[in-house]
Scaffold this active site. Structure first.
Site, short mmCIF file in Angstrom:
data_model
loop_
_atom_site.label_atom_id
_atom_site.label_comp_id
_atom_site.label_asym_id
_atom_site.label_seq_id
_atom_site.Cartn_x
_atom_site.Cartn_y
_atom_site.Cartn_z
N VAL A 179 -2.70 17.00 -3.34
CA VAL A 179 -1.72 18.09 -3.17
C VAL A 179 -2.16 19.34 -3.94
CG1 VAL A 179 0.64 18.86 -3.73
CG2 VAL A 179 0.27 16.60 -2.75
N LEU A 190 3.31 18.29 3.11
CA LEU A 190 1.99 18.16 3.77
C LEU A 190 1.73 16.73 4.20
CD1 LEU A 190 -0.20 20.07 1.14
CD2 LEU A 190 0.94 21.01 3.16
N GLU A 244 -1.35 14.00 5.07
CA GLU A 244 -2.80 13.82 4.91
C GLU A 244 -3.44 13.90 6.28
OE1 GLU A 244 -4.20 10.64 2.46
OE2 GLU A 244 -2.47 10.83 1.13
N LYS A 267 6.07 6.32 17.06
CA LYS A 267 4.95 5.48 17.52
C LYS A 267 5.05 4.12 16.84
CE LYS A 267 1.53 8.89 17.72
NZ LYS A 267 0.71 9.25 16.63
N GLY A 292 2.14 3.25 6.08
CA GLY A 292 1.53 3.06 4.77
C GLY A 292 1.33 4.41 4.12
N CYS A 327 3.07 7.81 0.15
CA CYS A 327 4.37 8.48 0.02
C CYS A 327 5.56 7.68 0.53
CB CYS A 327 4.31 9.82 0.75
SG CYS A 327 2.98 10.83 0.11
N LYS A 372 -4.17 5.83 7.85
CA LYS A 372 -4.07 6.55 9.11
C LYS A 372 -5.39 7.28 9.32
CE LYS A 372 -2.08 10.93 7.63
NZ LYS A 372 -1.02 11.88 7.83
C1 UGA Z 1 4.12 11.84 4.68
C2 UGA Z 1 5.04 12.89 5.32
O1 UGA Z 1 4.85 12.87 6.75
C3 UGA Z 1 4.75 14.29 4.78
O2 UGA Z 1 5.68 15.23 5.32
C4 UGA Z 1 4.89 14.27 3.25
O3 UGA Z 1 4.57 15.51 2.67
C5 UGA Z 1 3.95 13.21 2.67
O4 UGA Z 1 4.27 11.92 3.25
C6 UGA Z 1 4.16 13.19 1.17
O5 UGA Z 1 5.28 12.89 0.74
O6 UGA Z 1 3.24 13.57 0.46
P1 UGA Z 1 1.55 11.13 4.99
O7 UGA Z 1 1.91 9.98 4.09
O8 UGA Z 1 0.34 11.93 4.72
O9 UGA Z 1 2.78 12.17 5.06
O10 UGA Z 1 1.34 10.54 6.46
P2 UGA Z 1 2.19 10.45 7.81
O11 UGA Z 1 1.48 11.18 8.86
O12 UGA Z 1 3.61 10.76 7.59
O13 UGA Z 1 2.03 8.89 8.15
C7 UGA Z 1 2.58 7.89 7.28
C8 UGA Z 1 2.41 6.51 7.90
O14 UGA Z 1 3.28 6.35 9.01
C9 UGA Z 1 1.00 6.21 8.43
O15 UGA Z 1 0.64 4.89 8.05
C10 UGA Z 1 1.14 6.31 9.93
O16 UGA Z 1 0.24 5.50 10.62
C11 UGA Z 1 2.57 5.81 10.11
N1 UGA Z 1 3.21 6.31 11.35
C12 UGA Z 1 3.45 7.64 11.52
C13 UGA Z 1 3.61 5.40 12.31
O17 UGA Z 1 3.43 4.17 12.17
N2 UGA Z 1 4.24 5.88 13.44
C14 UGA Z 1 4.50 7.19 13.63
O18 UGA Z 1 5.09 7.53 14.69
C15 UGA Z 1 4.08 8.10 12.64
#
Ligand code: UGA
Length: 430
Positions: A16, A147, A149, A247, A253, A256, A316
């Site tokens: 961050v 944000l 990742e 999805k 995972g 956050c 991810k």
């Molecule tokens: C998450 C939030 O989306 C951000 O807004 C926030 O700033 C961040 O945490 C934080 O608190 O720092 P992040 O952990 O980087 O972001 O990743 P995401 O894109 O949110 O994905 C999180 C997990 O959910 C991944 O394992 C992804 O595969 C899973 N996911 C996401 C699903 O299984 N299905 C979906 O539809 C979306």
């Protein structure tokens, strides 16, 4: 004034902090960024970025003359009035957020006014109030981070919203933060500190809830014959629901969602409130990671001695972050069943190696699939869709593919001779 230059201080140059420092520099502001880890600071001074975040290393290189990296808090305090706190707040064993690094930063700030602490780290509601009780003359602004990742630069430059929380006495600092973000155009939510803190935790908890919800729908779809991707599309077109974060897969995972859902549940519990829904959201996610083992057993029988290939290890795509990655639970479970686990990840393999003892990690997907009894797609890296699956089928001992992210074309794989099993898609590839 919009367009003017403000010297920005950033404390903690993890993911961050580094994105924040680099992006403010890109907006034209001089930045002094502090970390207590000397080697990290030295590497950053040489332009070496250890984190895999698309575009970050290039953007930092472009703005190198505007960002100073230091280990000296005095240097930051001398240079900047606004100090963005970006240190980690990992969960403790009890599930509460560990605020020791935040406290260490606050302790080093002078008692007299003049500086403003802008909290980017995710902290429980009440943290800002506690800091101001200790340092009443310190201006304090809660400006939580949203944000993601893998798309952090884009998210920073095009925010959906910017939350700026400040209480009485910190209005000027909040105005200065607003001015910094003004060129980015996201709607500003100006509120009090406690509400800003809660917006962050509630947003992450809600996103996690959406995913656990669709995962439970997927599990029901497997029994009824419906296809969860169609169900999600049909649901998501309703504006009140929205298409994103629907999805289905093998669970969320990352650093956050797990931390913040537990922290919010604990926070509620500490006030005497049992947050029932959130308990279920967390439990569903844990079970979801384990369902893949049941799927493999359904197809192969006992897994002892079977060779199972994991495609993707990061939590991810577009990141090498292994924190709370589903692959960790899955690999351990499979090893517990006596399976031989082999894995390939195009970016995270180096970080993953120490975390996955006993897991063989060859240099390509093709080598990982050699002689495998099953492949499990764990992370939806785009290159996995480009693989020559018909050729790979010949390498495998059993052409079984469990698509943990519903990412591949199940019907095409079926036509190529695979047994395809996604999440919540009983009829696809059947
Ligand atoms: C998450 C939030 O989306 C951000 O807004 C926030 O700033 C961040 O945490 C934080 O608190 O720092 P992040 O952990 O980087 O972001 O990743 P995401 O894109 O949110 O994905 C999180 C997990 O959910 C991944 O394992 C992804 O595969 C899973 N996911 C996401 C699903 O299984 N299905 C979906 O539809 C979306």
């Amino acid at each position: 004034m919009e367009g003017s230059r403000e010297q920005v201080g950033v404390v903690g140059v993890g993911w961050v902090g580094l994105v924040t420092a680099t992006c403010f520099a890109e907006l034209g502001h001089p930045v002094v960024a502090l970390d207590i880890v000397e080697e990290k600071v030295e590497a950053l001074r040489r332009g070496e970025v250890a984190i895999h975040e698309p575009g970050l290393a290039d953007l930092l290189r472009r703005n190198a003359e505007r960002v100073t990296f230091t280990t000296s808090m005095d240097e930051v305090l001398d240079a900047a009035r606004l100090l963005f706190c970006c240190v980690d707040t990992p969960p403790t064993y009890s599930g509460d957020a560990d605020l020791s690094r935040v406290r260490a930063v606050v302790e080093r700030l002078p008692d007299h006014g003049g500086h403003a602490l802008v909290m980017k780290s995710t902290v429980p509601s009440g943290t800002g109030a506690a800091i101001r009780r200790d340092k009443p003359d310190l201006a304090y602004v809660s400006c939580p981070e949203f944000l993601k990742e893998g798309s952090a630069i884009k998210d920073f430059m095009h925010p959906d919203r910017v939350v700026v929380g400040a209480d009485a006495g910190s209005e000027n600092a909040a105005d200065a933060v607003e001015r910094l973000y003004a060129p980015l155009g996201g709607e500003v939510v100006r509120t009090d500190v406690a509400s800003a803190e809660m917006i962050k935790l509630a947003s992450n908890a809600f996103l996690a809830t959406k995913i656990s919800f669709i995962n439970e729908i997927a599990n029901v779809c497997e029994q009824t014959g419906a296809d969860v991707t169609e169900v999600a599309r049909g649901m998501g077109l309703d504006e009140r629901i929205g298409a994103s974060f629907l999805k289905a897969g093998i669970g969320w995972g990352g650093s956050c969602f797990g931390k913040d859902t537990i922290a919010l549940k604990k926070l509620a519990g500490n006030t005497g409130y049992h947050f029932q829904l959130l308990s279920a959201v967390i439990d569903v996610n844990e079970l979801q990671k384990r369902r893949v083992v049941a799927k493999l057993t359904n197809h192969l029988g006992p897994l002892a001695g079977r060779r199972i290939a994991l495609l993707g290890l990061a939590f991810k795509p577009d990141t090498d972050d292994m924190r709370d990655a589903a692959s960790l639970v899955l690999a351990a479970r499979l090893q517990g069943e006596g399976a031989q686990v082999v894995a390939f990840d195009p970016v995270a393999a180096d970080r993953a190696r120490d975390l996955l003892p006993g897991v063989e990690m060859p240099a390509s997907a093709a080598e990982a699939l050699e002689g495998a009894d099953a492949a499990v797609l764990v992370t939806e890296w785009p290159e996995f869709a480009e693989l020559d699956w018909a050729e790979l089928r010949e390498r495998m001992a059993t052409p079984l593919l469990i698509d943990g992210r519903n990412f591949l074309d199940g019907n095409a794989l079926r036509a190529a001779g695979f047994t395809y099993d996604g999440i919540g898609r009983a009829k696809v590839g059947a």
